[in-house]
Design an enzyme around this catalytic site. Structure first.
Site, PDB file in Angstrom:
ATOM      1  N   ASP A   1       0.878  -1.161   0.000  1.00  0.00           N
ATOM      2  CA  ASP A   1       0.000   0.000   0.000  1.00  0.00           C
ATOM      3  C   ASP A   1       0.919   1.214   0.000  1.00  0.00           C
ATOM      4  O   ASP A   1       2.093   1.116   0.398  1.00  0.00           O
ATOM      5  CB  ASP A   1      -0.860  -0.045   1.274  1.00  0.00           C
ATOM      6  CG  ASP A   1      -1.674   1.206   1.492  1.00  0.00           C
ATOM      7  OD1 ASP A   1      -1.529   1.824   2.556  1.00  0.00           O
ATOM      8  OD2 ASP A   1      -2.444   1.588   0.591  1.00  0.00           O
TER       9      ASP A   1
ATOM     10  N   ASP B   1       0.018   5.145   0.778  1.00  0.00           N
ATOM     11  CA  ASP B   1      -0.160   6.142   1.849  1.00  0.00           C
ATOM     12  C   ASP B   1      -0.279   5.470   3.214  1.00  0.00           C
ATOM     13  O   ASP B   1      -1.145   4.638   3.426  1.00  0.00           O
ATOM     14  CB  ASP B   1      -1.397   6.995   1.554  1.00  0.00           C
ATOM     15  CG  ASP B   1      -1.239   7.812   0.273  1.00  0.00           C
ATOM     16  OD1 ASP B   1      -2.259   8.207  -0.313  1.00  0.00           O
ATOM     17  OD2 ASP B   1      -0.094   8.024  -0.168  1.00  0.00           O
TER      18      ASP B   1
HETATM   19  O1  LIG Z   1      -3.476   4.006   1.469  1.00  0.00           O
HETATM   20  P1  LIG Z   1      -3.578   4.173  -0.047  1.00  0.00           P
HETATM   21  O2  LIG Z   1      -4.538   3.151  -0.673  1.00  0.00           O
HETATM   22  O3  LIG Z   1      -2.195   4.165  -0.721  1.00  0.00           O
HETATM   23  O4  LIG Z   1      -4.182   5.650  -0.333  1.00  0.00           O
HETATM   24  C1  LIG Z   1      -5.147   6.199   0.532  1.00  0.00           C
HETATM   25  C2  LIG Z   1      -5.432   7.580   0.010  1.00  0.00           C
HETATM   26  O5  LIG Z   1      -5.894   7.503  -1.306  1.00  0.00           O
HETATM   27  C3  LIG Z   1      -6.549   8.276   0.752  1.00  0.00           C
HETATM   28  O6  LIG Z   1      -7.643   7.370   0.885  1.00  0.00           O
HETATM   29  C4  LIG Z   1      -8.775   8.021   1.425  1.00  0.00           C
HETATM   30  O7  LIG Z   1      -9.825   7.074   1.524  1.00  0.00           O
HETATM   31  P2  LIG Z   1     -11.085   7.195   0.520  1.00  0.00           P
HETATM   32  O8  LIG Z   1     -10.546   6.907  -0.892  1.00  0.00           O
HETATM   33  O9  LIG Z   1     -11.633   8.598   0.632  1.00  0.00           O
HETATM   34  O10 LIG Z   1     -12.043   6.104   1.001  1.00  0.00           O
HETATM   35  C5  LIG Z   1      -8.489   8.586   2.835  1.00  0.00           C
HETATM   36  O11 LIG Z   1      -8.228   7.486   3.693  1.00  0.00           O
HETATM   37  C6  LIG Z   1      -7.241   9.478   2.787  1.00  0.00           C
HETATM   38  O12 LIG Z   1      -6.868   9.830   4.110  1.00  0.00           O
HETATM   39  C7  LIG Z   1      -6.093   8.771   2.113  1.00  0.00           C
HETATM   40  O13 LIG Z   1      -5.008   9.686   1.937  1.00  0.00           O
HETATM   41 MG   LIG Z   2      -2.824   3.339   3.196  1.00  0.00          MG
END
Ligand SMILES: O=P(O)(O)OC[C@@H](O)[C@H]1O[C@@H](OP(=O)(O)O)[C@@H](O)[C@@H](O)[C@@H]1O
Ligand SMILES: [Mg+2]
Ligand SMILES: [Zn+2]
Length: 181
Positions: free
Chosen positions: A8, A10
């Site tokens: 993953d 972020d």
């Molecule tokens: O952890 P990965 O998958 O690499 O990326 C997560 C991000 O795309 C964002 O995903 C969003 O979830 P929603 O997409 O809004 O449900 C939120 O959790 C944000 O805080 C976060 O930065």
């Molecule tokens: Mg993540």
């Protein structure tokens, strides 16, 4: 036995934010993550990234900006002698009914096809339950890290039976390489 490792992004490789990571400057590697990825890569592990990027669908940033973030990441890893073999991102929003947004396994299927490697028995490392669920859907081994949203995920307590938990990507790497930090 697959040596493939799917990360993953972020909260595992870089700092996460509830406000999304919207600019190259906001893309900040977590302590030790770049070196950890380079160690795995130099040890012969193919490294892939599967990341939900709904910020694209939400209009928070463009694909050009996302590509610039990833080039920053690739350059940092290359400077440590490592590489990322494949990056897949889901550009869709929660209501787009795509197949690639975790917890669905579409990005892992894309990684299998691109790298011509089986995902079954590969490791998937994430900070959110949906990361682990995507991996479990594909028969992967899954691990949670306590960085990013990992503590939040741990405290929710659901879906974590028999899931190994690591402080961070460095600790996971030490486990994989059988070394102490
Ligand atoms: O952890 P990965 O998958 O690499 O990326 C997560 C991000 O795309 C964002 O995903 C969003 O979830 P929603 O997409 O809004 O449900 C939120 O959790 C944000 O805080 C976060 O930065
Ligand atoms: Mg993540
Ligand atoms: Zn998608």
């Amino acid at each position: 036995m697959s040596k493939l490792i799917i990360l993953d992004r972020d909260g595992v490789i870089n700092e996460d934010s509830d406000n999304y990571i919207r600019t190259v400057d906001e893309w900040i590697p977590l302590p030790g993550s770049i070196k950890a990825i380079a160690r795995l890569s130099r040890a012969g592990y193919p490294i892939a990234i599967a990341t939900n990027q709904s910020g694209l669908a939400r209009g928070y940033f463009t694909e050009d900006t996302l590509r610039a973030m990833h080039q920053k990441m690739l350059d940092l890893i290359a400077a440590e002698g490592g590489k990322i073999d494949c990056i897949k991102f889901c550009p869709h929003g929660p209501d787009d009914q795509c197949r690639c947004r975790k917890p669905l396994p579409g990005m892992i299927e894309q990684i299998e096809e691109t790298l011509n490697l089986p995902a079954e028995s590969a490791w998937v490392v994430g900070d959110s339950l949906r990361d682990l669920q995507a991996g479990q859907a594909m028969g992967c081994k899954v691990a949670l890290v306590k960085t990013g949203k990992g503590i939040r995920t741990l405290n929710k307590g659901e879906g974590l039976d028999n899931v190994p938990v690591f402080e961070d990507l460095t600790a996971f790497t030490n486990f994989i390489l059988g070394e102490q930090s």
